[in-house]
Design an enzyme around this catalytic site. Structure first.
Site, PDB file in Angstrom:
ATOM      1  N   GLU A 132       0.835  -1.212   0.000  1.00  0.00           N
ATOM      2  CA  GLU A 132       0.000   0.000   0.000  1.00  0.00           C
ATOM      3  C   GLU A 132       0.859   1.248   0.000  1.00  0.00           C
ATOM      4  OE1 GLU A 132      -3.194  -0.246  -1.166  1.00  0.00           O
ATOM      5  OE2 GLU A 132      -3.455  -1.644   0.491  1.00  0.00           O
ATOM      6  N   ASP A 163       3.040   2.213  -4.859  1.00  0.00           N
ATOM      7  CA  ASP A 163       3.009   2.332  -6.323  1.00  0.00           C
ATOM      8  C   ASP A 163       3.560   3.661  -6.809  1.00  0.00           C
ATOM      9  OD1 ASP A 163       0.728   3.559  -5.206  1.00  0.00           O
ATOM     10  OD2 ASP A 163      -0.502   3.177  -6.991  1.00  0.00           O
ATOM     11  N   ALA A 193     -15.348   2.505  -1.028  1.00  0.00           N
ATOM     12  CA  ALA A 193     -14.919   1.429  -0.134  1.00  0.00           C
ATOM     13  C   ALA A 193     -13.438   1.117  -0.257  1.00  0.00           C
ATOM     14  CB  ALA A 193     -15.733   0.164  -0.412  1.00  0.00           C
ATOM     15  N   GLY A 194     -12.697   1.904  -1.036  1.00  0.00           N
ATOM     16  CA  GLY A 194     -11.282   1.629  -1.218  1.00  0.00           C
ATOM     17  C   GLY A 194     -11.031   0.413  -2.084  1.00  0.00           C
ATOM     18  N   LEU A 195     -12.014   0.051  -2.919  1.00  0.00           N
ATOM     19  CA  LEU A 195     -11.905  -1.130  -3.776  1.00  0.00           C
ATOM     20  C   LEU A 195     -11.802  -0.734  -5.248  1.00  0.00           C
ATOM     21  CD1 LEU A 195     -14.532  -3.379  -1.952  1.00  0.00           C
ATOM     22  CD2 LEU A 195     -12.047  -3.338  -1.635  1.00  0.00           C
ATOM     23  N   SER A 196     -11.466   0.516  -5.476  1.00  0.00           N
ATOM     24  CA  SER A 196     -11.142   1.021  -6.812  1.00  0.00           C
ATOM     25  C   SER A 196     -12.336   1.091  -7.748  1.00  0.00           C
ATOM     26  CB  SER A 196     -10.027   0.163  -7.441  1.00  0.00           C
ATOM     27  OG  SER A 196      -9.376   0.846  -8.467  1.00  0.00           O
ATOM     28  N   ASP A 205      -4.082   0.698  -9.103  1.00  0.00           N
ATOM     29  CA  ASP A 205      -5.483   0.351  -9.309  1.00  0.00           C
ATOM     30  C   ASP A 205      -5.810   0.098 -10.779  1.00  0.00           C
ATOM     31  OD1 ASP A 205      -5.701   0.713  -6.616  1.00  0.00           O
ATOM     32  OD2 ASP A 205      -6.636   2.675  -6.735  1.00  0.00           O
TER      33      ASP A 205
END
Length: 384
Positions: free
Chosen positions: A34, A37, A126-129, A176
Site C-alpha cells: 500500500e 506504487d 470502499a477503497g476497492l477502486s 489500481d
C-alpha cells in the site's frame, strides 16, 4: 442482473437500439503493498468479481453522452459535452471520470463521440477502486469503438492514470488501473511499478482452508481529499532530500533516517518496509505457504496506522475484531482514511469473525459494515 446486462437493458431503453458493444472492468483488492506504487515500488493486488460495465455505441456528432443506471433501473444523465471541448475543470462530479478518459484518448487520436451507459456493482467509496474500474471500462469501450488495439494494457493504465491525475484531480499511482486491466483469475499480480515487470502468482486460498474476507467499513474516503496528496508530496520531498529517484531506491533505512526532517521519517519507513513485505509475501505464495501471510498483513496495517497515518477508527476496529475472533492477520487496504480492510481467515472461522466485526461496530453505534469473501477474478475486457 449483472452490470453488463443492466447496462445493455438501460442503453436499449434510452437509445432505442442495442449498443455496439459492452466492456467491463473489475474493482480490486490489494493483498499487500500500500502506497508503494507512486514510489516506484512493488504491489500485489488481485481483481474482484465486482465489475463496472459500459454499454457503448459511436456517435457521428463528436459529442460524449454519458449515463449511469442504478440497481433499480433509474438512469441518471450527465450533460452532453463535445469531445473537442473537454479540458480539466469543464466537467464536474461523477461525469469527470469518463470525460477525463475521453480527454486523454483524444490525444491518442480517439476523437469520435459516443453514447455510454454505465452500470456497476463495485462498492463505491470502499477503497476497492470503483473509480478506476469505471475509467478502465470506459477506456476499453472508447478504444473498441474506434477500432483500436488494446494489446498494451500497461499503456492503457498510464492513460487512465493521467485522466485521474490531471482531469479528475486525484494524485493516484498506477496500482489500481493496472490491477483492473491486467489481473487474471485465480492469481495475484506481482508488479514492479517502475519496470512494469509482472508475474501472475497463483493464489487459491480455499485450497489451504483459507479465505480473504473483505470488510467494507462504509466509512467513505476520497483520493481527491488532501491527505492522500500530502503523503505523496512528502514521499517526493523525501526522495529529493535523499538524492534518489524514488523511495524504492532506499537501501539502508536506518542509515538514511537521520538525514531526513523528522516529519518525513515515518513516510520513508513505511514505504521501505512495505516493499520488503511485498517481496516476503511473494516468496511465501511461491512456496505455497499462504497461512504464514498473517504477520505480514498485521505489520502492514501497523505501519499504515502508525507511520503513514492513513488508517481510521473503523479500519482499526475491523482489523482488531477480526484478529481477536481467529483471523490469521488483517490490514486496511486502499488509500486509507476509510474504506475497507481485509482479513486472512480460516474458512471454519468465517462466521465467528464476521459476527465479531459486526458486534464491534454495533457497540460503537456505527453503520453495519458489509462483508464478503474476495476471490481472485478476471481483469477487464469486452463482454460482447
Amino acid at each position: 442482473m449483472s452490470p453488463a446486462r443492466r447496462a445493455i437493458a438501460a442503453f436499449t431503453r434510452v437509445h432505442g437500439a442495442a449498443p455496439k458493444g459492452v466492456w467491463s472492468a473489475p474493482g480490486r483488492v490489494n493483498l499487500i503493498g500500500e502506497h508503494t506504487d507512486y514510489n516506484d515500488g512493488f504491489v500485489l493486488p488481485f481483481a474482484l468479481p465486482y465489475r463496472t460495465a459500459v454499454a457503448a455505441s459511436p456517435r457521428d456528432d463528436g459529442r460524449l453522452l454519458v449515463a449511469t443506471v442504478g440497481d433499480d433501473g433509474t438512469v441518471q444523465h450527465a450533460s452532453p459535452v463535445a469531445v473537442a471541448d473537454l479540458e480539466p475543470g469543464v466537467v464536474k462530479g461523477w461525469a469527470a471520470y469518463p470525460s477525463g478518459v475521453a480527454w486523454v484518448l483524444r490525444d491518442q487520436g480517439v476523437v469520435g463521440g459516443a453514447d455510454l451507459v454505465i452500470a456497476g456493482d463495485v462498492p463505491a467509496g470502499a477503497g476497492l477502486s470503483s473509480s478506476h474500474a469505471l475509467e478502465c471500462a470506459v477506456a476499453l469501450a472508447l478504444l473498441g469503438l474506434a477500432g483500436r488495439s488494446v494489446d498494451d494494457l500497461p499503456l492503457v493504465a498510464r492513460w487512465v492514470r493521467r485522466a485521474e491525475n490531471e482531469f479528475v484531480g486525484a494524485p493516484t499511482g498506477l496500482l489500481d488501473q493496472t490491477a483492473s486491466l491486467c489481473c487474471v483469475e485465480a492469481h495475484v499480480l506481482f508488479l514492479d511499478v517502475r519496470s512494469f515487470e509482472a508475474e501472475q502468482v497463483p493464489f487459491d486460498a480455499s485450497a489451504h482452508g483459507l479465505e480473504v474476507l473483505v470488510v467494507d467499513t462504509r466509512a467513505s474516503h476520497s483520493h481527491t481529499d488532501g491527505g492522500y496528496g500530502a503523503r505523496r508530496a512528502g514521499c517526493e520531498r523525501a526522495a529529493s532530500v535523499l538524492g534518489v529517484a524514488a523511495l524504492r531506491d532506499v537501501e539502508d533505512l536506518d542509515g538514511v533516517l537521520g538525514r531526513l526532517p523528522e516529519e518525513l521519517r515515518p513516510l520513508v519507513r513505511h514505504v521501505v518496509t512495505e516493499n520488503e513485505r511485498v517481496l516476503a509475501a511473494v516468496e511465501l505464495l511461491r512456496g505455497g505457504r499462504l497461512a504464514e501471510l498473517g504477520p505480514l498483513l498485521d505489520a502492514s496495517h501497523a505501519s499504515l496506522r502508525d507511520d503513514y497515518k492513513v488508517s481510521a477508527p473503523e479500519l482499526d476496529v475491523a482489523v482488531e475484531a477480526a484478529k481477536a475472533a481467529g483471523a490469521l492477520g488483517a490490514r486496511m487496504v486502499g488509500g486509507g482514511f476509510g474504506g475497507s480492510a481485509i482479513a486472512l481467515v480460516p474458512v471454519e472461522r468465517h462466521d465467528e469473525v464476521v459476527r465479531a466485526v459486526l458486534a464491534a461496530f454495533a457497540e460503537r453505534g456505527w453503520a453495519t459494515p458489509r462483508t464478503f469473501t474476495a476471490v481472485p477474478s478476471a481483469g477487464a475486457g469486452q463482454d460482447r
